[in-house]
Design a protein around this motif. Structure first.
Motif, PDB file in Angstrom:
ATOM      1  N   THR A 186     -16.808  98.100  52.308  1.00 46.69           N
ATOM      2  CA  THR A 186     -17.360  96.739  52.363  1.00 46.69           C
ATOM      3  C   THR A 186     -18.849  96.774  52.721  1.00 46.69           C
ATOM      4  N   HIS A 187     -19.248  97.669  53.621  1.00 47.14           N
ATOM      5  CA  HIS A 187     -20.670  97.783  53.960  1.00 47.14           C
ATOM      6  C   HIS A 187     -21.479  98.227  52.745  1.00 47.14           C
ATOM      7  N   ALA A 188     -20.968  99.201  52.008  1.00 45.00           N
ATOM      8  CA  ALA A 188     -21.688  99.690  50.837  1.00 45.00           C
ATOM      9  C   ALA A 188     -21.818  98.599  49.771  1.00 45.00           C
ATOM     10  N   LEU A 189     -20.795  97.774  49.623  1.00 45.61           N
ATOM     11  CA  LEU A 189     -20.874  96.671  48.671  1.00 45.61           C
ATOM     12  C   LEU A 189     -21.938  95.664  49.095  1.00 45.61           C
ATOM     13  N   VAL A 190     -22.016  95.379  50.384  1.00 42.94           N
ATOM     14  CA  VAL A 190     -23.044  94.452  50.878  1.00 42.94           C
ATOM     15  C   VAL A 190     -24.427  95.038  50.659  1.00 42.94           C
ATOM     16  N   VAL A 191     -24.590  96.324  50.922  1.00 41.79           N
ATOM     17  CA  VAL A 191     -25.895  96.968  50.727  1.00 41.79           C
ATOM     18  C   VAL A 191     -26.328  96.871  49.270  1.00 41.79           C
ATOM     19  N   ARG A 192     -25.377  96.930  48.361  1.00 41.22           N
ATOM     20  CA  ARG A 192     -25.724  96.822  46.938  1.00 41.22           C
ATOM     21  C   ARG A 192     -26.324  95.471  46.606  1.00 41.22           C
ATOM     22  N   THR A 193     -25.961  94.431  47.357  1.00 37.28           N
ATOM     23  CA  THR A 193     -26.543  93.112  47.089  1.00 37.28           C
ATOM     24  C   THR A 193     -28.034  93.094  47.409  1.00 37.28           C
ATOM     25  N   TRP A 194     -28.474  94.015  48.265  1.00 39.03           N
ATOM     26  CA  TRP A 194     -29.899  94.040  48.634  1.00 39.03           C
ATOM     27  C   TRP A 194     -30.779  94.498  47.473  1.00 39.03           C
ATOM     28  N   ASP A 195     -30.179  95.134  46.486  1.00 37.29           N
ATOM     29  CA  ASP A 195     -30.956  95.698  45.386  1.00 37.29           C
ATOM     30  C   ASP A 195     -31.158  94.717  44.234  1.00 37.29           C
ATOM     31  N   THR A 196     -30.609  93.535  44.355  1.00 35.77           N
ATOM     32  CA  THR A 196     -30.743  92.559  43.264  1.00 35.77           C
ATOM     33  C   THR A 196     -30.823  91.148  43.833  1.00 35.77           C
ATOM     34  N   ARG A 197     -31.526  90.285  43.123  1.00 37.68           N
ATOM     35  CA  ARG A 197     -31.584  88.873  43.496  1.00 37.68           C
ATOM     36  C   ARG A 197     -30.708  88.022  42.589  1.00 37.68           C
ATOM     37  N   ASP A 198     -29.941  88.688  41.757  1.00 33.64           N
ATOM     38  CA  ASP A 198     -29.082  87.970  40.813  1.00 33.64           C
ATOM     39  C   ASP A 198     -27.888  87.373  41.563  1.00 33.64           C
ATOM     40  N   PRO A 199     -27.797  86.048  41.671  1.00 32.68           N
ATOM     41  CA  PRO A 199     -26.677  85.438  42.410  1.00 32.68           C
ATOM     42  C   PRO A 199     -25.316  85.833  41.856  1.00 32.68           C
ATOM     43  N   LYS A 200     -25.219  85.975  40.554  1.00 36.02           N
ATOM     44  CA  LYS A 200     -23.926  86.328  39.949  1.00 36.02           C
ATOM     45  C   LYS A 200     -23.498  87.728  40.357  1.00 36.02           C
ATOM     46  N   ARG A 201     -24.453  88.619  40.471  1.00 35.71           N
ATOM     47  CA  ARG A 201     -24.131  89.976  40.928  1.00 35.71           C
ATOM     48  C   ARG A 201     -23.682  89.941  42.385  1.00 35.71           C
ATOM     49  N   HIS A 202     -24.341  89.114  43.195  1.00 34.40           N
ATOM     50  CA  HIS A 202     -23.927  88.967  44.593  1.00 34.40           C
ATOM     51  C   HIS A 202     -22.486  88.465  44.676  1.00 34.40           C
TER      52      HIS A 202
END
Length: 402
Positions: A50-66
């Motif tokens: 779950t932490h790694a998935l959250v960290v991946r959101t930091w690499d994009t500003r795409d809301p759909k990817r989040h």
């Protein structure tokens, strides 16, 4: 993560070798490895996934990817969380990120559903905000009432302010005053013990006086104004007895709340901010974005009203614009006083020009006084507020300032 089949031993071995290798794997590689390992050992790898998935959101500003990444984190917690100590808390944390991503993507109905799930688990705060944003004030107030134990000393002042704001918006003014009186009482005690700055008490007293006036309790309103004036005189003479760095968010939150009557009524189809909620951490991201996006249109409207000579309309629109600019100023990080001061000065100048505009001038002077307090201009704050009180007939007249 819809596939529930156990991974084969080779996949598990490759995942472990990747994570134990001398080269640090990329975040994408970590996610892939943890996806495999969590299926065979949730206790060891669920939190890491779950932490790694959250960290991946930091690499994009795409809301759909989040949304997709948080949805996967939630799915993992739902499937394996029961096998992990603290799994329920971890699920709530994942749900909070998920609802934020959904609101950022404009998917309010889905975001609200996640907030309802959080509320069912005892985390009701976000649902109360969403209900308020959609104009469902009575429901929001009742939600607070169900979770706040009378006399509970652990309830934060922010929660009480939110509750009072929703009661007030629902037309339950006496209940709102009762709750906000508790906010003021707590602020008096902490200020008297030098545990909080006097400025924080002044801002709360100003809002309390507004509420008393709206409820027709003019004698109590006058008493609150006199108390405020006494505190400002003390600040003008000796300064703040308690050192503070940045509590301007308190001022902005209450300024926004004071501006709610000038805004249209919120509805599920046309939501607005939950006035009374701390804007930094409380507003839904889509609402926050829309609020700032409304500034250019309001700037054009004030320009048109100025051109047409519609002074009452200009005064009303200019204050709405000032409230928005104040939030932008405060959230942009310690800008210079001069970046916002002209907006409050203009409000005072316009209301001085208006015929029969005593109430508008009182409001403009009070607004500027509270801003000057926020930037530690204590003498100016006292002078403006003293004039406002005098205009209301609660103190001797004084020399006015432009």
């Amino acid at each position: 993560m819809g596939d529930t089949r156990k991974p084969d031993e080779d996949a598990v071995m490759r995942a472990r070798v990747l994570l134990l290798g001398s080269d640090r794997p990329s975040n994408r590689e970590q996610v892939e490895a943890y996806r495999i390992l969590v299926q065979v050992n949730p206790r060891a790898y669920l939190a890491k996934l779950t932490h790694a998935l959250v960290v991946r959101t930091w690499d994009t500003r795409d809301p759909k990817r989040h949304v997709a990444l948080y949805a996967e984190a939630v799915d993992a917690m739902r499937r394996y969380g029961g096998e992990v100590p603290g799994g329920k808390d971890e699920l709530s944390s994942a749900l909070r990120g998920y609802q934020h991503a959904l609101f950022s993507d404009g998917r309010r109905a889905e975001g609200r559903a996640v907030c309802e799930e959080l509320a069912a688990a005892g985390r009701y705060g976000r649902l109360a905000v969403v209900l308020a944003e959609e104009g469902r004030h009575a429901e929001a107030a009742d939600l607070h009432a169900r979770h706040i134990v009378p006399g509970d000393a652990d309830v934060s002042e922010w929660t009480l302010i939110e509750w009072a704001a929703e009661l007030d918006a629902a037309g339950r003014h006496e209940e709102a005053l009762e709750v906000f009186a508790r906010v003021v009482g707590d602020a008096r005690r902490t200020a008297a013990a030098d545990l909080a700055p006097l400025a924080a008490l002044v801002w709360k007293l100003d809002q309390y006086a507004r509420m008393l006036r709206a409820a027709g309790r003019t004698a109590e309103e006058a008493a609150a104004r006199r108390e405020t004036l006494t505190l400002l005189a003390r600040l003008a003479e000796g300064g703040e007895p308690v050192s503070w760095s940045n509590i301007q968010a308190s001022w902005v939150t209450l300024l926004l709340l004071s501006g709610r009557p000038a805004e249209p009524a919120a509805t599920p189809e046309a939501p607005l901010p939950a006035f009374g909620v701390h804007p930094h951490h409380g507003w839904s991201p889509d609402i926050r974005e829309d609020w700032f996006a409304s500034i250019p249109a309001l700037e054009r409207r004030t320009a048109a009203l100025r051109e047409s000579g519609d002074l009452p309309g200009l005064i009303a629109a200019q204050r709405r614009l000032t409230v928005r600019r104040a939030l932008r100023w405060e959230t942009s990080g310690r800008q210079a006083e001069d970046a916002l001061r002209p907006a409050f000065d203009e409000g005072v100048r316009l209301t001085r020009r208006a015929d029969g505009g005593t109430s508008a001038l009182v409001r403009a002077l009070t607004d500027r006084s509270m801003f000057l307090l926020a930037v530690k201009r204590y003498e100016g704050a006292h002078a403006d507020f003293a004039e406002a009180v005098a205009l209301q007939g609660d103190a001797p007249p004084i020399v006015t300032r432009t």
